[in-house]
Design a protein around this motif. Structure first.
Motif, PDB file in Angstrom:
ATOM      1  N   ASN A  12     -14.339 -51.906   1.709  1.00  0.00           N
ATOM      2  CA  ASN A  12     -13.629 -51.208   1.542  1.00  0.00           C
ATOM      3  C   ASN A  12     -12.757 -50.459   0.089  1.00  0.00           C
ATOM      4  O   ASN A  12     -13.418 -49.931  -0.830  1.00  0.00           O
ATOM      5  CB  ASN A  12     -14.404 -49.627   1.857  1.00  0.00           C
ATOM      6  CG  ASN A  12     -15.066 -49.348   3.139  1.00  0.00           C
ATOM      7  OD1 ASN A  12     -16.108 -49.620   2.953  1.00  0.00           O
ATOM      8  ND2 ASN A  12     -14.360 -48.293   4.111  1.00  0.00           N
ATOM      9  N   ALA A  69     -10.708 -42.525   2.211  1.00  0.00           N
ATOM     10  CA  ALA A  69     -11.772 -44.233   1.971  1.00  0.00           C
ATOM     11  C   ALA A  69     -11.734 -45.463   2.365  1.00  0.00           C
ATOM     12  O   ALA A  69     -12.847 -46.295   2.887  1.00  0.00           O
ATOM     13  CB  ALA A  69     -12.105 -43.766   0.528  1.00  0.00           C
ATOM     14  N   ASN A  97     -16.210 -40.990   3.929  1.00  0.00           N
ATOM     15  CA  ASN A  97     -16.958 -40.345   2.731  1.00  0.00           C
ATOM     16  C   ASN A  97     -16.066 -39.380   2.129  1.00  0.00           C
ATOM     17  O   ASN A  97     -15.808 -38.462   2.491  1.00  0.00           O
ATOM     18  CB  ASN A  97     -17.742 -39.499   3.086  1.00  0.00           C
ATOM     19  CG  ASN A  97     -19.514 -39.774   2.028  1.00  0.00           C
ATOM     20  OD1 ASN A  97     -18.873 -40.510   1.313  1.00  0.00           O
ATOM     21  ND2 ASN A  97     -20.487 -38.866   2.612  1.00  0.00           N
ATOM     22  N   SER A 112     -22.161 -42.013   1.983  1.00  0.00           N
ATOM     23  CA  SER A 112     -21.399 -42.968   1.943  1.00  0.00           C
ATOM     24  C   SER A 112     -21.048 -43.909   1.356  1.00  0.00           C
ATOM     25  O   SER A 112     -22.313 -44.522   1.834  1.00  0.00           O
ATOM     26  CB  SER A 112     -20.319 -42.502   3.343  1.00  0.00           C
ATOM     27  OG  SER A 112     -19.132 -43.472   2.814  1.00  0.00           O
ATOM     28  N   ASP A 118     -17.406 -39.649  10.095  1.00  0.00           N
ATOM     29  CA  ASP A 118     -17.751 -38.908   9.188  1.00  0.00           C
ATOM     30  C   ASP A 118     -19.423 -38.147  10.126  1.00  0.00           C
ATOM     31  O   ASP A 118     -19.347 -36.568   9.519  1.00  0.00           O
ATOM     32  CB  ASP A 118     -18.906 -39.311   8.126  1.00  0.00           C
ATOM     33  CG  ASP A 118     -17.847 -40.075   7.425  1.00  0.00           C
ATOM     34  OD1 ASP A 118     -17.183 -39.134   7.016  1.00  0.00           O
ATOM     35  OD2 ASP A 118     -18.243 -41.002   6.368  1.00  0.00           O
TER      36      ASP A 118
END
Ligand SMILES: *Cc1c(COP(=O)(O)O)cnc(C)c1O
Length: 378
Positions: A18, A224, A229, A236, A339
């Motif tokens: 990420n 994040a 998201n 996402s 999420d």
């Protein structure tokens, strides 16, 4: 496993991926830091910090002096550690001894920091935070202009970073995003000639996805990295990071009608199978699964029945045809993401993660291999 707590699995490789996903969006000299405050949003900064360092991150933000001192232990010396909560009076020597970088947000702070650093050859880096519209921490624009007017003072302060924070970045169309950008752009333009080496930073996670105009020299993603998201209205781009599995402590098959849980707010009927799992509101489950909560037992969706207790939660597992009794119910996994719980319950991903608490047995995944956190119960 001897302990009767849930297992929280944190995928460090997903966090690294990420961070790279964000870093890859940046162009030119812009770089990505990592916000690891609140114990890396509850996931364990002592594991997350070094993983991000290995991914290439060199600048970190924490909230408090205590978090910063801990970061100094688990990060290599070349990592810059910024403290968002600033430097409280009397804490300056600890900042200097440990090479910690305060984020200064009042004129008083800046003068106090200047007084103890101006005679030093190589003081720690320091940041100045300016309020561009969120009205939280930060110098007001007028105060910044007054500091700009006292050039001498500013040059000896040698701020490495001028930053501000967006209030509405997760709503891309919100006019405040543009207003804050315009203010920040103007103050950057007014500052650059005076402080040519100083960098500028505006964007948090969602700010990164507003577009390159918001990136300046450094972006500061937090949520994040942990799989939240940044643009709730779009799919996402990030990997889910946490899994939560709750061990079943007791299974009961009802032979008559029964009231379930505190307050007898729910009823169950003959032949229903109820599973009581370890994990309750003291473990953040009220945030995670809310009132409409459910879990996954193998591939079956099993609803929560009645109120969530402090240490336990009851699921109706009638729909799952499990032989020999279930072992585990999952409430967070790659499909049941933070999420998805946000969409269902309205609880913020930030709140879900930081509420998970410290009773779970934590298991960290590195390239798919698990490193178990030493458990108190073994
Ligand atoms: C918490 C924080 C961030 C990170 O925000 P996310 O929305 O989690 O990416 C960045 N900057 C500041 C000043 C913060 O307080």
């Amino acid at each position: 496993m001897k302990s009767s707590t849930g297992i929280l699995t944190i995928d460090l490789s997903a966090i690294q991926s990420n961070w790279r996903c964000i870093n890859n969006q940046l162009t030119g000299k812009t770089s990505a830091s990592a916000v690891i405050k609140a114990n890396a949003y509850g996931l364990g900064a002592a594991y997350v910090g070094p993983a991000l360092y290995r991914a290439g991150c060199r600048e970190f933000f924490v909230a408090t002096l205590e978090e910063a001192l801990a970061a100094r232990q688990y990060l290599k010396p070349d990592a810059v550690v910024y403290v968002l909560g600033g430097v409280r009076p009397g804490a300056e020597p600890l900042f200097l001894e440990n090479d910690l970088s305060p984020v200064l947000f009042t004129l008083e702070d800046t003068r106090r920091w200047l007084a103890c650093t101006q005679k030093l050859d190589a003081p720690p880096a320091c940041a100045i935070k300016i309020n561009t519209g969120m009205t939280r921490l930060g110098l007001d624009l007028q105060e910044w202009l007054s500091l700009l007017a006292s050039e001498e003072e500013l040059r000896s302060l040698r701020p490495t970073l001028i930053m501000s924070h967006l209030a509405c970045a997760d709503e891309p169309e919100h006019p405040l995003n543009y207003k804050q950008l315009a203010h920040f752009q103007a103050l950057a333009d007014a500052t650059r000639s005076l402080l040519p080496d100083t960098r500028f930073s505006l964007a948090n996670s969602s700010g990164v996805f507003l577009g390159s105009q918001w990136h300046f020299d450094l972006v500061r993603p937090g949520a994040a990295l942990y799989g939240v998201n940044p643009q709730p209205l779009k799919p996402s781009p990030l990997k889910p990071v946490v899994q939560l599995a709750l061990p079943v402590l007791q299974v009961r098959e009802l032979s008559e009608n029964a009231d379930v849980g505190y307050g007898a707010t729910a009823q169950a009927f003959p032949l229903a199978r109820l599973a009581v799992v370890a994990g309750g509101y003291a473990d953040g489950l009220h945030r995670t699964i809310g009132r409409q909560g459910f879990g996954m037992l193998d591939n079956h969706r099993v609803p929560v029945v009645g109120r969530i207790s402090m240490d336990t939660t009851i699921f109706d597992i009638s729909a799952a045809d499990i032989k020999g009794g279930p072992q585990i119910i999952q409430v967070l996994n790659d499909e049941l993401t933070v999420d998805s719980w946000t969409a269902l319950t309205g609880a913020l991903g930030y709140d879900i993660l930081t509420s998970l608490g410290y009773r779970y047995r934590r298991c960290y995944l590195k390239d798919g291999v698990s490193i178990e956190q030493e458990s108190l119960y073994e």
